[in-house]
Design an enzyme around this catalytic site. Structure first.
Site, mmCIF file in Angstrom:
data_model
loop_
_atom_site.group_PDB
_atom_site.id
_atom_site.type_symbol
_atom_site.label_atom_id
_atom_site.label_comp_id
_atom_site.label_asym_id
_atom_site.label_seq_id
_atom_site.Cartn_x
_atom_site.Cartn_y
_atom_site.Cartn_z
ATOM 1 N N ASP A 124 6.222 1.397 6.714
ATOM 2 C CA ASP A 124 4.811 1.010 6.511
ATOM 3 C C ASP A 124 4.164 1.957 5.529
ATOM 4 O OD1 ASP A 124 2.258 0.031 6.750
ATOM 5 O OD2 ASP A 124 1.880 0.863 8.730
ATOM 6 N N HIS A 130 0.834 -1.213 0.000
ATOM 7 C CA HIS A 130 0.000 0.000 0.000
ATOM 8 C C HIS A 130 0.861 1.252 0.000
ATOM 9 C CE1 HIS A 130 0.295 0.911 4.416
ATOM 10 N NE2 HIS A 130 0.420 -0.400 4.534
ATOM 11 N N THR A 135 -13.810 25.502 30.397
ATOM 12 C CA THR A 135 -14.843 24.883 31.257
ATOM 13 C C THR A 135 -16.087 24.567 30.435
ATOM 14 O OG1 THR A 135 -15.484 27.117 31.853
ATOM 15 C CG2 THR A 135 -14.057 25.938 33.415
ATOM 16 N N ASP A 151 -0.521 4.348 0.793
ATOM 17 C CA ASP A 151 -1.025 5.361 1.728
ATOM 18 C C ASP A 151 -0.339 5.180 3.077
ATOM 19 O OD1 ASP A 151 -2.440 2.868 2.076
ATOM 20 O OD2 ASP A 151 -3.870 3.887 3.372
ATOM 21 N N GLU A 185 -5.221 1.249 2.400
ATOM 22 C CA GLU A 185 -5.061 0.159 3.377
ATOM 23 C C GLU A 185 -5.224 0.648 4.801
ATOM 24 O OE1 GLU A 185 -3.336 -2.768 6.100
ATOM 25 O OE2 GLU A 185 -2.701 -0.710 5.823
ATOM 26 N N SER A 211 -3.456 -6.058 11.234
ATOM 27 C CA SER A 211 -4.475 -6.548 10.300
ATOM 28 C C SER A 211 -4.204 -6.022 8.898
ATOM 29 C CB SER A 211 -5.862 -6.042 10.734
ATOM 30 O OG SER A 211 -6.036 -6.205 12.118
HETATM 31 N N1 LIG Z 1 0.836 -2.623 8.106
HETATM 32 C C1 LIG Z 1 -0.484 -3.093 8.198
HETATM 33 C C2 LIG Z 1 -1.318 -2.151 9.027
HETATM 34 O O1 LIG Z 1 -0.779 -1.261 9.662
HETATM 35 N N2 LIG Z 1 -2.619 -2.338 8.993
HETATM 36 C C3 LIG Z 1 -3.529 -1.517 9.727
HETATM 37 C C4 LIG Z 1 -4.842 -1.664 9.044
HETATM 38 C C5 LIG Z 1 -5.898 -0.805 9.617
HETATM 39 C C6 LIG Z 1 -7.111 -1.235 9.985
HETATM 40 N N3 LIG Z 1 -7.782 -0.147 10.389
HETATM 41 C C7 LIG Z 1 -7.010 0.898 10.250
HETATM 42 N N4 LIG Z 1 -5.859 0.476 9.752
HETATM 43 C C8 LIG Z 1 -3.603 -1.992 11.167
HETATM 44 O O2 LIG Z 1 -3.924 -1.120 12.023
HETATM 45 O O3 LIG Z 1 -3.348 -3.154 11.471
HETATM 46 ZN ZN LIG Z 2 0.987 -1.379 6.263
HETATM 47 ZN ZN LIG Z 3 -0.112 0.522 8.829
#
Ligand SMILES: NCC(=O)N[C@@H](Cc1c[nH]cn1)C(=O)O
Ligand SMILES: [Zn+2]
Ligand SMILES: [Zn+2]
Length: 476
Positions: free
Chosen positions: A133, A98, A333, A100, A167, A420
């Protein structure tokens, strides 16, 4: 078959050029989760498309439709589907990555500008958002293609690439594209195995191959009451306060020891099988590794296997933040009129968003009801993905093991990752082939955090590793 020595030499000789390529990529703030950065995600797609074309790949830029983000309807960034080679005598490998990144502001705690790659000559670290990443690993594939083009070397396999720009924000639009490109004559036709480089070693010493990922279910719980923000002197102890209700609910989701309090959620976890705990005991890992990676002595347990099982084979619930809460300096406040609590649950077999979401929603509704509050509650699931496991005895893993031994002189650890990448399961199920996660970076890279880095040696040796893996696949 190991990679030819001229490939290895080219990577060493051109390391500085590869770092320049990474610097150009990091400079593009391709944050997918913020509508105001969307133009940069497109800019990154264009940069990557150009890099792929320059090294001989054929690239198709596929629009993925629209999404609503921050109240605006905006275009999703395109998927880049690229290919190089079409020799029926060779194996065909699909590489996914990915382009992004997670958000990053200097004020989050960065020592340097997050979108300018800083090369620390003393430590050998390449510091910048996306370095590990996942821009470094994605560019690793481009570096390999450049080496082969410049050296006039034939690639040992046919390669297909699927690079996406969403991603970090739930891979919106990609599942449908993958499913629509499966079948005779379609883009993914002929793919025999998949390699994803988007994860990390467990520690800072031992390379690993990863055969499992946790899934995720991400929630947004909004509580609204007054029509506008209120003065706490005028209205404190006069009205139901949304923030008080929300904090009460969020405090009932998980214990400080990490136990999830939502009834039924932990009951769905697959039981430990005979010999499984021994596999965690055998991994090259220690409590010092956790402490070094997080920068503090705060591990939940002193037992290595317990800590590893908590990350790899048990679910976790993390509280991420509260939108609408007062968070600036000073002592305003205010009683905020509307607040949204964000949390996610990392899922493991046999949990899925479909069997977890109803448990979460009914628990929060019943906890809210107990408060007797006259405020309004809204629960949304922002995105989700199932956990994934692969067969680590497949030839894809055998090739990666041989490649790791050739580059690092070490047998890789076999790990499951706590993070994930929901699209992994979509690929595995839709294409019906083995998926391998072959990481480039180390466990202390600080992905998603400030001062994210990729060690120079991991970038350069990682490029050799991915290239050597292709040669090992080619000779299976
Ligand atoms: N390198 C994989 C990664 O960082 N995946 C993210 C995917 C995700 C899911 N929701 C937001 N981002 C992770 O947090 O595992
Ligand atoms: Zn990643
Ligand atoms: Zn990531």
């Amino acid at each position: 078959m190991p990679a030819p020595p001229q490939f290895i030499k080219y990577v060493d000789d051109n390391a500085n050029g590869f770092i320049q390529r990474l610097a150009k990529a990091v400079q593009i703030p391709s944050v997918s989760g913020d509508a105001s950065y969307r133009k940069h995600v497109f800019e990154m797609a264009t940069f990557l498309e150009g890099e792929l074309q320059a090294v001989g790949a054929q690239v198709k830029r596929v629009p993925l439709g629209k999404q609503v983000l921050d109240g605006q309807e905006i275009d999703l960034p395109p998927a880049l589907l690229a290919s190089i080679g079409n020799d029926p005598k060779k194996k065909t490998i699909l590489c996914y990555g990915h382009y992004d990144v997670q958000p990053a502001l200097k004020s989050d705690g960065w020592d340097t500008e997050p979108f300018q790659l800083v090369v620390n000559e003393k430590t050998g670290q390449l510091i910048g958002r996306g370095s590990t990443d996942d821009k470094g690993p994605v560019l690793g594939w481009i570096n390999i293609l450049e080496a082969h083009k410049k050296l006039g070397l034939e690639l040992p396999v046919n390669l297909k690439f699927c690079f996406e720009g969403m991603e970090e924000s739930g891979s919106e639009g990609l599942d449908d594209l993958i499913k629509s490109e499966v079948g005779k004559g379609k883009f993914f036709d002929g793919v025999e195995a998949i390699c994803i480089s988007d994860n990390y070693w467990l520690n800072t010493r031992t390379p690993c191959l990863t055969y499992g990922l946790r899934g995720i279910s991400y929630y947004n719980v909004t509580i609204r009451g007054p029509a506008k923000d209120l003065h706490s002197g005028a209205f404190g102890r006069t009205v139901h306060e949304p923030m008080t209700d929300l904090i009460h609910i969020m405090s009932r989701l998980v214990t400080p020891q990490g136990k999830i309090l939502i009834p039924g959620v932990e009951d769905l976890v697959a039981p430990l099988v005979t010999g499984e705990k021994e596999r965690y005991d055998a991994l090259d890992y220690s409590i010092q590794d956790v402490e070094a990676a997080v920068g503090a002595p705060i591990a939940l347990s002193d037992d290595k296997a317990t800590v590893l099982m908590g990350r790899m084979r048990e679910p976790s619930l993390s509280l991420h933040g509260i939108e609408g809460a007062f968070s600036a300096a000073g002592a305003k406040t205010v009683i905020p009129a509307k607040v949204s609590g964000k949390f996610s649950i990392r899922l493991v077999p046999n949990q899925t968003p479909d069997n977890i979401d109803p448990l979460v929603i009914s628990y929060i509704q019943s906890e809210f009801k107990k408060l007797g509050s006259k405020n309004t509650l809204i629960i949304e699931n922002l995105h989700g993905g199932k956990p994934w496991m692969a067969d680590p005895t497949h030839w894809n893993y055998v090739a990666a093991t041989k490649a790791t031994e050739a580059i690092y002189n070490k047998k890789p650890d076999l790990t499951r990752e706590g993070g994930s990448i929901p699209v992994t399961l979509t690929f595995a199920e839709s294409l019906g082939v083995n998926v391998l996660l072959l990481p480039m970076g180390r466990g202390d890279d600080g992905a998603h955090s400030f001062n994210e880095k990729l060690d120079r040696s991991n970038y350069i040796e990682g490029t050799k590793l991915l290239g050597t893996y292709l040669y090992e696949v080619g000779s299976i």
